[in-house]
Design a protein around this motif. Sequence first.
Motif, PDB file in Angstrom:
ATOM      1  N   ALA A  66      21.655  42.027  19.556  1.00 51.81           N
ATOM      2  CA  ALA A  66      21.158  42.478  18.245  1.00 51.81           C
ATOM      3  C   ALA A  66      22.236  42.993  17.301  1.00 51.81           C
ATOM      4  CB  ALA A  66      20.097  43.560  18.440  1.00 51.81           C
ATOM      5  N   CYS A  67      23.324  43.524  17.813  1.00 56.68           N
ATOM      6  CA  CYS A  67      24.271  44.235  16.955  1.00 56.68           C
ATOM      7  C   CYS A  67      25.557  43.455  16.701  1.00 56.68           C
ATOM      8  CB  CYS A  67      24.638  45.576  17.575  1.00 56.68           C
ATOM      9  SG  CYS A  67      23.271  46.406  18.412  1.00 56.68           S
ATOM     10  N   VAL A  68      25.870  42.549  17.619  1.00 56.53           N
ATOM     11  CA  VAL A  68      27.165  41.873  17.580  1.00 56.53           C
ATOM     12  C   VAL A  68      27.392  41.133  16.265  1.00 56.53           C
ATOM     13  CG1 VAL A  68      26.302  39.778  18.713  1.00 56.53           C
ATOM     14  CG2 VAL A  68      28.718  40.385  18.901  1.00 56.53           C
ATOM     15  N   ALA A  69      26.319  40.592  15.677  1.00 56.22           N
ATOM     16  CA  ALA A  69      26.461  39.775  14.467  1.00 56.22           C
ATOM     17  C   ALA A  69      27.188  40.536  13.374  1.00 56.22           C
ATOM     18  CB  ALA A  69      25.089  39.317  13.982  1.00 56.22           C
ATOM     19  N   CYS A  70      26.922  41.825  13.242  1.00 56.98           N
ATOM     20  CA  CYS A  70      27.573  42.622  12.195  1.00 56.98           C
ATOM     21  C   CYS A  70      28.686  43.509  12.751  1.00 56.98           C
ATOM     22  CB  CYS A  70      26.543  43.505  11.510  1.00 56.98           C
ATOM     23  SG  CYS A  70      25.267  42.541  10.667  1.00 56.98           S
ATOM     24  N   HIS A  71      28.484  44.069  13.930  1.00 57.48           N
ATOM     25  CA  HIS A  71      29.413  45.094  14.396  1.00 57.48           C
ATOM     26  C   HIS A  71      30.659  44.546  15.083  1.00 57.48           C
ATOM     27  CE1 HIS A  71      27.342  48.887  13.383  1.00 57.48           C
ATOM     28  NE2 HIS A  71      26.277  48.115  13.359  1.00 57.48           N
ATOM     29  N   ALA A  72      30.702  43.234  15.348  1.00 55.32           N
ATOM     30  CA  ALA A  72      31.920  42.665  15.929  1.00 55.32           C
ATOM     31  C   ALA A  72      32.991  42.548  14.860  1.00 55.32           C
ATOM     32  CB  ALA A  72      31.625  41.304  16.547  1.00 55.32           C
ATOM     33  N   ALA A 109      23.382  49.019   4.249  1.00 55.53           N
ATOM     34  CA  ALA A 109      23.189  47.636   4.689  1.00 55.53           C
ATOM     35  C   ALA A 109      22.830  47.531   6.171  1.00 55.53           C
ATOM     36  CB  ALA A 109      24.456  46.822   4.425  1.00 55.53           C
ATOM     37  N   MET A 110      22.805  48.689   6.844  1.00 51.89           N
ATOM     38  CA  MET A 110      22.422  48.680   8.268  1.00 51.89           C
ATOM     39  C   MET A 110      20.898  48.685   8.357  1.00 51.89           C
ATOM     40  SD  MET A 110      22.882  49.276  11.615  1.00 51.89           S
ATOM     41  CE  MET A 110      21.595  49.692  12.800  1.00 51.89           C
ATOM     42  N   PRO A 111      20.319  47.579   8.887  1.00 50.56           N
ATOM     43  CA  PRO A 111      18.848  47.505   8.941  1.00 50.56           C
ATOM     44  C   PRO A 111      18.280  48.425  10.027  1.00 50.56           C
ATOM     45  CG  PRO A 111      19.821  45.525   9.906  1.00 50.56           C
ATOM     46  CD  PRO A 111      20.971  46.382   9.436  1.00 50.56           C
TER      47      PRO A 111
HETATM   48  C1  HEC Z   1      22.839  43.103   9.455  1.00 52.87           C
HETATM   49  C2  HEC Z   1      24.028  43.722   9.971  1.00 52.87           C
HETATM   50  C3  HEC Z   1      23.880  44.785  11.035  1.00 52.87           C
HETATM   51  C4  HEC Z   1      23.263  44.691  12.253  1.00 52.87           C
HETATM   52  C5  HEC Z   1      22.548  43.498  12.853  1.00 52.87           C
HETATM   53  C6  HEC Z   1      23.457  45.973  12.906  1.00 52.87           C
HETATM   54  N1  HEC Z   1      24.148  46.814  12.090  1.00 52.87           N
HETATM   55 FE1  HEC Z   1      24.601  48.752  12.471  1.00 52.87          FE
HETATM   56  N2  HEC Z   1      25.527  48.904  10.673  1.00 52.87           N
HETATM   57  C7  HEC Z   1      25.635  47.885   9.747  1.00 52.87           C
HETATM   58  C8  HEC Z   1      26.333  48.370   8.582  1.00 52.87           C
HETATM   59  C9  HEC Z   1      26.669  47.564   7.352  1.00 52.87           C
HETATM   60  C10 HEC Z   1      26.639  49.723   8.837  1.00 52.87           C
HETATM   61  C11 HEC Z   1      27.332  50.700   7.910  1.00 52.87           C
HETATM   62  C12 HEC Z   1      26.274  51.357   7.072  1.00 52.87           C
HETATM   63  C13 HEC Z   1      26.871  52.389   6.133  1.00 52.87           C
HETATM   64  O1  HEC Z   1      27.257  53.458   6.620  1.00 52.87           O
HETATM   65  O2  HEC Z   1      26.936  52.105   4.929  1.00 52.87           O
HETATM   66  C14 HEC Z   1      26.111  50.022  10.162  1.00 52.87           C
HETATM   67  C15 HEC Z   1      26.203  51.255  10.759  1.00 52.87           C
HETATM   68  C16 HEC Z   1      25.731  51.552  12.021  1.00 52.87           C
HETATM   69  C17 HEC Z   1      25.818  52.842  12.649  1.00 52.87           C
HETATM   70  C18 HEC Z   1      26.461  54.092  12.049  1.00 52.87           C
HETATM   71  C19 HEC Z   1      25.401  54.895  11.335  1.00 52.87           C
HETATM   72  C20 HEC Z   1      25.981  56.138  10.714  1.00 52.87           C
HETATM   73  O3  HEC Z   1      25.220  57.119  10.596  1.00 52.87           O
HETATM   74  O4  HEC Z   1      27.145  56.133  10.326  1.00 52.87           O
HETATM   75  C21 HEC Z   1      25.242  52.740  13.875  1.00 52.87           C
HETATM   76  C22 HEC Z   1      25.100  53.839  14.898  1.00 52.87           C
HETATM   77  C23 HEC Z   1      24.772  51.382  13.996  1.00 52.87           C
HETATM   78  N3  HEC Z   1      25.075  50.678  12.862  1.00 52.87           N
HETATM   79  C24 HEC Z   1      24.152  50.880  15.120  1.00 52.87           C
HETATM   80  C25 HEC Z   1      23.691  49.587  15.225  1.00 52.87           C
HETATM   81  C26 HEC Z   1      23.060  49.076  16.397  1.00 52.87           C
HETATM   82  C27 HEC Z   1      22.819  49.886  17.655  1.00 52.87           C
HETATM   83  C28 HEC Z   1      22.745  47.784  16.148  1.00 52.87           C
HETATM   84  C29 HEC Z   1      22.045  46.814  17.066  1.00 52.87           C
HETATM   85  C30 HEC Z   1      20.844  47.259  17.705  1.00 52.87           C
HETATM   86  C31 HEC Z   1      23.170  47.476  14.805  1.00 52.87           C
HETATM   87  N4  HEC Z   1      23.756  48.599  14.275  1.00 52.87           N
HETATM   88  C32 HEC Z   1      22.992  46.254  14.175  1.00 52.87           C
HETATM   89  C33 HEC Z   1      25.160  46.614   9.875  1.00 52.87           C
HETATM   90  C34 HEC Z   1      24.435  46.129  10.936  1.00 52.87           C
END
Ligand code: HEC
Length: 135
Positions: A66-72, A109-111
């Motif tokens: 679920a997370c790799v698409a964006c967090h990698a 942008a984090m869903p």
């Molecule tokens: C569509 C892209 C996308 C996906 C998929 C995604 N993330 Fe994120 N995530 C982001 C972005 C962009 C940010 C930075 C948001 C910001 O701080 O502006 C973020 C930030 C975070 C943060 C930091 C939040 C904070 O308070 O600073 C966490 C924890 C996180 N994501 C966990 C996850 C987890 C766990 C998953 C998978 C289950 C996931 N993300 C999937 C895009 C995504």
Amino acid sequence: MKLKTWFTVAATALTVFAAQAQEMSDDEIADRIKPIGQVHVAGAQAAGNNAAAGGAKSGEDVYNSACVACHAAGVLGAPKLHVAADWQPRLDERGLDGVWQNALNGINAMPPRGTCSSCSDDEIKAAIEYMIEGI
Ligand code: HEC
């Protein structure tokens, strides 16, 4: 019955029989293939159900699905896997619980739940712990 007529009837019967035999063997093939496909799909579903029912998915599994698409790669500014410089300021400001809440609810942008609506709260937390492991 004249001999020629007999041959015609026999040939017609043979043709019909051959056509039926062809149909039957197609059905047979379909029947033989089907159970294999069903067993395979059923096995895959069973594995999926086990993962859902039989306790939590590991943080690494959740991350990879679920997370790799964006967090990698850090898409849209997402903090990257195991990169302290990306995570530390967030953890300093909000702590693990704070970033966890934002991951559950979504932030910019984090869903919400990183789009993994079937993930439990704890599975999301495990994925975060996996991403910040060793930083
Ligand atoms: C569509 C892209 C996308 C996906 C998929 C995604 N993330 Fe994120 N995530 C982001 C972005 C962009 C940010 C930075 C948001 C910001 O701080 O502006 C973020 C930030 C975070 C943060 C930091 C939040 C904070 O308070 O600073 C966490 C924890 C996180 N994501 C966990 C996850 C987890 C766990 C998953 C998978 C289950 C996931 N993300 C999937 C895009 C995504």
